[in-house]
Motif scaffolding. Structure first.
Motif, mmCIF file in Angstrom:
data_model
loop_
_atom_site.group_PDB
_atom_site.id
_atom_site.type_symbol
_atom_site.label_atom_id
_atom_site.label_comp_id
_atom_site.label_asym_id
_atom_site.label_seq_id
_atom_site.Cartn_x
_atom_site.Cartn_y
_atom_site.Cartn_z
ATOM 1 N N SER A 112 0.854 -1.183 0.000
ATOM 2 C CA SER A 112 0.000 0.000 0.000
ATOM 3 C C SER A 112 0.887 1.229 0.000
ATOM 4 O O SER A 112 2.039 1.179 0.443
ATOM 5 C CB SER A 112 -0.929 0.022 1.220
ATOM 6 O OG SER A 112 -0.171 0.175 2.409
ATOM 7 N N PRO A 114 -0.074 5.201 0.934
ATOM 8 C CA PRO A 114 -0.848 6.415 1.156
ATOM 9 C C PRO A 114 -0.107 7.621 0.568
ATOM 10 O O PRO A 114 1.088 7.786 0.794
ATOM 11 C CB PRO A 114 -0.935 6.509 2.682
ATOM 12 C CG PRO A 114 -0.617 5.125 3.170
ATOM 13 C CD PRO A 114 0.357 4.570 2.186
ATOM 14 N N SER A 134 -5.577 11.053 -7.771
ATOM 15 C CA SER A 134 -6.566 9.990 -7.603
ATOM 16 C C SER A 134 -7.115 9.522 -8.941
ATOM 17 O O SER A 134 -7.231 8.312 -9.198
ATOM 18 C CB SER A 134 -7.706 10.485 -6.712
ATOM 19 O OG SER A 134 -8.637 9.457 -6.481
ATOM 20 N N ASP A 138 -6.211 5.810 -10.656
ATOM 21 C CA ASP A 138 -7.342 5.073 -10.104
ATOM 22 C C ASP A 138 -7.236 3.571 -10.355
ATOM 23 O O ASP A 138 -7.887 2.775 -9.694
ATOM 24 C CB ASP A 138 -8.666 5.612 -10.649
ATOM 25 C CG ASP A 138 -8.764 5.529 -12.169
ATOM 26 O OD1 ASP A 138 -7.753 5.181 -12.829
ATOM 27 O OD2 ASP A 138 -9.842 5.828 -12.699
ATOM 28 N N ASP A 141 -4.926 0.043 -7.065
ATOM 29 C CA ASP A 141 -5.674 -0.039 -5.810
ATOM 30 C C ASP A 141 -4.761 0.027 -4.600
ATOM 31 O O ASP A 141 -5.232 0.188 -3.478
ATOM 32 C CB ASP A 141 -6.532 -1.303 -5.767
ATOM 33 C CG ASP A 141 -5.733 -2.593 -5.966
ATOM 34 O OD1 ASP A 141 -4.485 -2.523 -6.013
ATOM 35 O OD2 ASP A 141 -6.368 -3.654 -6.077
ATOM 36 N N SER A 144 -3.594 4.989 -2.147
ATOM 37 C CA SER A 144 -4.735 5.702 -1.575
ATOM 38 C C SER A 144 -4.353 7.170 -1.437
ATOM 39 O O SER A 144 -3.247 7.495 -1.000
ATOM 40 C CB SER A 144 -5.121 5.123 -0.215
ATOM 41 O OG SER A 144 -4.032 5.199 0.700
ATOM 42 N N HIS A 146 -4.872 11.006 0.017
ATOM 43 C CA HIS A 146 -5.372 11.687 1.206
ATOM 44 C C HIS A 146 -5.236 13.203 1.009
ATOM 45 O O HIS A 146 -4.133 13.744 1.078
ATOM 46 C CB HIS A 146 -4.594 11.234 2.436
ATOM 47 C CG HIS A 146 -4.667 9.753 2.652
ATOM 48 N ND1 HIS A 146 -5.593 9.164 3.484
ATOM 49 C CD2 HIS A 146 -3.938 8.741 2.114
ATOM 50 C CE1 HIS A 146 -5.438 7.850 3.451
ATOM 51 N NE2 HIS A 146 -4.440 7.570 2.635
#
Length: 291
Positions: A112, A114, A134, A138, A141, A144, A146
């Motif tokens: 992941s 962020p 974003s 997209d 996955d 992410s 923020h």
């Protein structure tokens, strides 16, 4: 706080593909004086003399977490040659490809990632930096996004980070500070910017232990820009090259204005002479700082 300069060049990097200028040749075939300078700066031998596209790695030695400031399209090359860990989280300053397109490397490399980016709507694009990141990524996955507001500190990797607006037309762009809340050590980035950094942003960027300040060419080269130079000092020396980036003189003046304990010129192009391009305060990939 361990700071590693992964990429310190402009859009094309140095050496530039297909270029045989003196500066690119000096980077490809460094003489002994340049090799000695690299050793003195602590640049690992595998880096050689290079300026890849901009990115900075910040390790929190207390927590073991790593923060990536901007995601260079040279991501793979930078992490293969550099003795640094893959990032836990990232910050994106603006949507120009040389600061963003390395995000694609999150695919299959990271569980992941962020990513923090500004939430202000850009009149030019109709969306914020966060929204652009974003929508563009997209399909990833593992990324992410923020949204964060300028001048409002947020926590990431055990650091306190604050984005501040700078001046990089026609798009919105942000500088930032990274502070260790326990030691008070502070890294500041001017972001891609002209000398016309707003006063409120200057106040946030001031008094850093290390300032990475955008300087693309010496002021003498403004005569070759279609728009010339701007923001002249008392002697008439342009502190902005065209509209988007500072001259070396402008970057040094901003470092002085902000009372930085130490600074390095980043986003340096291959257009200066080798003597100018590899001056003592001009950053090179692989330089490391402990703050």
């Amino acid at each position: 706080m361990q700071v590693t300069l992964l990429g310190t060049g402009d859009t094309t990097g140095t050496p530039t593909v297909g270029c045989g200028c003196d500066t690119c040749e000096a980077a490809r075939e460094p003489d002994e004086a340049m090799r000695r300078r690299l050793r003195e700066r602590g640049v690992p031998e595998e880096y050689g003399v290079e300026r890849s596209r901009f990115s900075v790695h910040v390790e929190n030695e207390r927590t073991g977490e790593c923060l990536l400031l901007d995601c260079s399209p040279d991501f793979r090359h930078q992490f293969l040659r550099g003795d640094v860990a893959l990032p836990d989280e990232a910050v994106v300053s603006h949507i120009h490809f040389d600061h963003l397109d390395g995000l694609g490397n999150a695919y299959r490399l990271l569980e992941s990632l962020p990513v923090y980016a500004a939430d202000e709507t850009d009149p030019k694009t109709g969306e914020s930096v966060a929204e652009t990141v974003s929508s563009k990524y997209d399909y990833l996955d593992r990324v992410s996004v923020h949204p964060v507001s300028p001048f409002e500190p947020f926590e990431t990797c055990g650091f306190e980070v604050t984005l501040v607006p700078v001046d990089h037309p026609p798009l919105v762009c942000y500088g930032l500070t990274v502070r260790d809340p326990e030691t008070g050590a502070t890294l500041a980035l001017s972001g891609d910017s002209s000398y016309d950094v707003p006063e409120a942003s200057r106040a946030e960027l001031a008094d850093a232990d290390l300032l990475l300040v955008d300087g693309i060419v010496p002021a003498r080269l403004c005569e070759f820009h279609p728009l010339g130079g701007r923001h002249e000092d008392e002697a008439g020396t342009p502190r902005t090259f065209g509209t988007k980036h500072m001259t070396f003189e402008g970057a040094r003046a901003l470092a002085d204005d902000l009372d930085a304990a130490d600074y390095r010129l980043v986003h340096v192009s291959h257009f200066p002479t080798p003597e100018e391009a590899f001056a003592e305060d001009a950053a090179l990939d692989g330089e490391r700082f402990t703050l």
